[in-house]
Write a protein that holds these residues in place. Structure first.
Motif, PDB file in Angstrom:
ATOM      1  N   GLY A   1       0.905  -1.248  -0.087  1.00 20.41           N
ATOM      2  CA  GLY A   1      -0.103   0.044  -0.077  1.00 20.41           C
ATOM      3  C   GLY A   1       0.774   1.265  -0.104  1.00 20.41           C
ATOM      4  O   GLY A   1       0.432   2.027  -0.750  1.00 20.41           O
ATOM      5  N   THR A   2       1.784   1.450   0.811  1.00 20.45           N
ATOM      6  CA  THR A   2       2.768   2.325   0.899  1.00 20.45           C
ATOM      7  C   THR A   2       3.654   2.703  -0.448  1.00 20.45           C
ATOM      8  O   THR A   2       3.639   3.837  -1.165  1.00 20.45           O
ATOM      9  CB  THR A   2       3.806   2.127   2.094  1.00 20.45           C
TER      10      THR A   2
ATOM     11  N   ASN B   1       1.125   4.307  -2.930  1.00 21.35           N
ATOM     12  CA  ASN B   1       0.675   5.515  -2.623  1.00 21.35           C
ATOM     13  C   ASN B   1       1.897   6.704  -2.805  1.00 21.35           C
ATOM     14  O   ASN B   1       1.484   7.499  -3.683  1.00 21.35           O
ATOM     15  CB  ASN B   1       0.535   5.607  -1.014  1.00 21.35           C
ATOM     16  N   THR B   2       3.039   6.025  -2.627  1.00 26.08           N
ATOM     17  CA  THR B   2       4.177   6.677  -3.071  1.00 26.08           C
ATOM     18  C   THR B   2       4.386   7.209  -4.506  1.00 26.08           C
ATOM     19  O   THR B   2       4.576   8.016  -5.106  1.00 26.08           O
ATOM     20  CB  THR B   2       5.636   6.195  -2.554  1.00 26.08           C
TER      21      THR B   2
ATOM     22  N   SER C   1       1.603   6.516  -6.644  1.00 24.53           N
ATOM     23  CA  SER C   1       0.658   7.440  -7.341  1.00 24.53           C
ATOM     24  C   SER C   1       0.966   9.025  -7.042  1.00 24.53           C
ATOM     25  O   SER C   1       0.717   9.768  -8.115  1.00 24.53           O
ATOM     26  CB  SER C   1      -0.703   7.147  -6.614  1.00 24.53           C
ATOM     27  N   GLN C   2       1.550   9.333  -5.995  1.00 22.18           N
ATOM     28  CA  GLN C   2       1.979  10.631  -5.498  1.00 22.18           C
ATOM     29  C   GLN C   2       2.860  11.239  -6.950  1.00 22.18           C
ATOM     30  O   GLN C   2       2.385  12.342  -7.559  1.00 22.18           O
ATOM     31  CB  GLN C   2       2.694  10.658  -4.324  1.00 22.18           C
ATOM     32  N   ALA C   3       3.743  10.513  -6.892  1.00 23.79           N
ATOM     33  CA  ALA C   3       4.798  10.988  -8.066  1.00 23.79           C
ATOM     34  C   ALA C   3       4.080  11.175  -9.363  1.00 23.79           C
ATOM     35  O   ALA C   3       4.142  12.078 -10.248  1.00 23.79           O
ATOM     36  CB  ALA C   3       5.939  10.021  -8.149  1.00 23.79           C
TER      37      ALA C   3
ATOM     38  N   VAL D   1      13.218  12.778  -3.586  1.00 18.71           N
ATOM     39  CA  VAL D   1      11.928  12.939  -2.635  1.00 18.71           C
ATOM     40  C   VAL D   1      11.603  11.525  -2.092  1.00 18.71           C
ATOM     41  O   VAL D   1      11.384  11.446  -0.880  1.00 18.71           O
ATOM     42  CB  VAL D   1      10.817  13.403  -3.741  1.00 18.71           C
TER      43      VAL D   1
ATOM     44  N   LEU E   1      11.439  10.538   1.926  1.00 21.28           N
ATOM     45  CA  LEU E   1      10.096  10.300   2.358  1.00 21.28           C
ATOM     46  C   LEU E   1      10.230   8.638   2.820  1.00 21.28           C
ATOM     47  O   LEU E   1       9.811   8.418   4.126  1.00 21.28           O
ATOM     48  CB  LEU E   1       8.834   9.961   1.149  1.00 21.28           C
TER      49      LEU E   1
ATOM     50  N   CYS F   1      10.167   3.043  -1.068  1.00 23.50           N
ATOM     51  CA  CYS F   1       9.773   4.479  -1.522  1.00 23.50           C
ATOM     52  C   CYS F   1      10.486   5.104  -2.684  1.00 23.50           C
ATOM     53  O   CYS F   1      10.083   5.766  -3.456  1.00 23.50           O
ATOM     54  CB  CYS F   1       9.599   5.323  -0.202  1.00 23.50           C
TER      55      CYS F   1
END
Lengths: 447, 447
Positions: free
Chosen positions: A323-324, A327-328, A330-332, A360, A364, A396
């Protein structure tokens, strides 16, 4: 919104009892935009009934505000003479777009029914690609010559501007119809009537008819102008792209991007009137593709099944880690997809983007890693803590880098960056983060 | 884009060697939009150097095209007199927005330096909320009276229109400044000069200054008009909202929605010029919140650790199942978030949305379930196949329903639907799908 709900509550029983005269009176008093909202919530049958009750002018206004998909469906529910009337009165660019949505036979028949003048205005755009600027331009415009006085120009606009889509931006052309510049109606009105057109005209930011509509629309919006001349490859005028068409084009593009970022296709029509199977259709392919790709994670875990059997506790962190990573990534991907769409980043910036995302991601991952190490150490002991911490740092960094590069890669191979971004990145990150996890675990725990 | 790359390649060495005269000449020949693209790619120091080289008019044009964040940063890098000059020449609405971004001390000082006339134009908007329509309106407009002839009105526009932000839409007001309607410049120019303003004016779709800017902007864009009067609660004119401001408002809103859908905050400035720590800042809170929520999945799995120890094979499907649940939930959330933003769905439609998503989810889950049953049965035997199939059916139905309802719930509690949607739904779906998975497994496998 509440006014609208009241309006709808009044309409519904009248519609059930088919009290057409009362309905007609109510609709007459209502704004076109409100009527569109109403139509978007009714089913196809009632929609056609309501639409037929509208006055001629309002009917046209309402039709122009409807989505592409709704327009085609509405045409299917109307009587032949109503369709012919609407079709004749539409702007040529709206007409060309409607033709795309209709069955070829109906389209041909409608085109034949047009008056020769209207057919001539519509025909040019049908030669352009569905998503090109040419499809969205208006062919009803007023041209000025550079040598005219502003007084002459203004009276020309008075005589010829009746049918034009806009007279607020007036292209100035040479005798060979090459665009030399533009003049705003404001300049015509405010200037001295004996000044010459060429003295007040400004550079035109023309759009090329064969170029993608989205790029032209964004250019126009960013220029702050109200319309742009549309030209062929020789800079000869073909039409005009207005700000309201540009806004509509951009809205449809955002719609598509938003949908794809969420792993579905745009509905192209209001949610509440899309049949359930239409919604299923917009999602099923994506969901299947992603589920099949996720079989990769099953295979990865299958390889490490022996390790899992030795330390079942490792399984507890699987969803947290995948999941993490997702999410990382998707953010980028979201940030870079948006930057590409806005023209802030191009494929030549790939290395710069990569280096930024590595840093980044590492920062993170470092933060999350320390946190993960502390928490997991407390509950499950330091060795497992170290596994979780190190894994978080690595995944990440990797996920941010891949997430940032993927949209650029997609654009480089001429695919839609939004398609290749979020959903695929999640799945990709799931599989790689599992591999990293088990490699780190085998190493630190000495399995 | 390639022209731009050439331009940039020429600029870079000149900038390094500080050959200011050559740079000045090059910048003079370039479009404001190209210069903005250039500034968006340079660091803060070079940006200020380049900006100071621009001619007065172009400097203003460029400044108006920059993002909010960039404007404030640029102001920080300029000399005092440059700042004062830019500030005096900005449109009052741009000025009010710049003040929001600047340190209070600088803002106060700049406001004091303004000419009294400009200060008077700016002050009214500072009373409104940061995201309200009042902040984006222009206070430089031209008003008409209903009893004037079109000829009188046109000469009024000629005299008073110089400083107005737009003269294409002219509000018609009573003596008490109540908005009665609007007239387009087109109607003034095309109409008979002895007709009265009230004969040609049309209904105004006014925006209320205290209402959210995004809603007013969407209304304006959907109305197809070029500007809307902005009024107070008594329908008295306060300003005018133009289509280019509306487009900018919507673009920022889309930016925010897109970022939040991907679990980050909007950067508010171009990607390549945002410092790495700025990017980290836009992501770290979200990532932490989501990671902490994901601890829930660790706990869920901890409860079922005994089951996992008995049948380690169950662990193999964890990422596939949580991933599919997350994707299904995102799809529903994205569609409904978009429908809310477009005003196609409101909170009164919650039950309708729920029932639609239950059906869509069940159909999708049914399809995936059959597929999952077949594949898992083949490899791991029918009992595990049945577990996977049934779990997929249940989690897809649940995820679609929750995904569809969550944005509506968020809006009902006045939160941004985009925030509560995709990322939270994924995490929520992860945890619930694990519970469903193990309950189904315990039941079917008789553990």
């Amino acid at each position: 919104m509440d006014d609208f709900e009241d309006f709808r509550t009044t309409i519904t029983p009248l519609l059930k009892e088919r009290r057409l005269d009362t309905l007609r009176a109510l609709l007459d008093a209502e704004d076109a935009a409100e009527i569109v909202q109403l139509l978007e919530r009714e089913d196809a049958g009632d929609r056609a009934v309501l639409y037929r009750l509208l006055q001629r002018d309002k009917a046209l206004e309402v039709f122009e505000l409807l989505d592409q998909g709704m327009r085609a469906e509405l045409v299917g529910g109307l009587r032949e003479e109503d369709v012919q009337r609407v079709f004749e009165e539409l702007d040529p660019d709206d007409r060309a777009q409607l033709i795309d949505e209709l069955p070829a036979k109906v389209a041909k028949y409608l085109m034949r029914g047009l008056s020769p003048a209207e057919r001539e205005l519509t025909a040019p755009m049908l030669g352009y690609d569905k998503n090109s600027t040419g499809r969205f331009m208006s062919t009803e415009y007023v041209l000025l010559a550079p040598g005219w006085t502003l007084g002459d120009a203004l009276s020309h606009v008075r005589h010829r501007g009746m049918d034009a889509e806009t007279v607020y931006t007036l292209p100035v052309t040479s005798e060979r119809r090459e665009v030399l510049g533009v003049v705003g109606l404001r300049e015509l009105v405010m200037g001295r009537s004996d000044s010459l057109v060429e003295e007040v005209m400004t550079d035109a930011r023309s759009a090329v008819a064969s170029e993608p509509a989205e790029a032209s629309a964004r250019d126009l919006v960013e220029s702050g102008h109200l319309a742009a001349p549309v030209v062929d490859s020789q800079n000869r005028i073909l039409g005009i792209l207005t700000i309201d068409d540009a806004t509509r084009i951009l809205e449809e593009a955002e719609d598509r991007d938003a949908a794809r970022q969420g792993a579905s296709e745009p509905l192209g029509r209001p949610y509440l009137t899309t049949p359930v199977f239409g919604i299923v259709k917009s999602r099923v392919v994506w969901l299947l593709v992603l589920a099949v790709s996720a079989l990769l994670t099953v295979q990865v875990l299958d390889i490490f099944e022996a390790t899992l059997e030795q330390v079942v506790t490792l399984a507890l962190f699987i969803p947290l880690l995948t999941g993490t990573a997702g999410n990382t990534g998707s953010q980028a991907a979201t940030t870079v997809t948006r930057a590409l769409a806005m023209g802030e980043v191009s494929k030549r910036d790939a290395l710069t983007v990569m280096w930024r995302e590595v840093r980044v991601g590492a920062i993170l991952g470092g933060l999350l890693g320390i946190l993960g190490f502390a928490l997991a150490s407390l509950v499950f002991g330091p060795p497992l803590g170290a596994v979780i911490g190190l894994t978080l740092l690595s995944i990440c960094t990797l996920a941010a880098t891949v997430g940032g590069l993927m949209p650029i890669l997609a654009q480089a191979v001429k695919a839609d960056p939004a398609v290749f971004s979020t959903p695929f990145i999640s799945t990709f990150c799931d599989a790689t983060s599992l591999i990293i996890y088990f490699v780190v675990a085998t190493w630190i725990l000495g399995l």
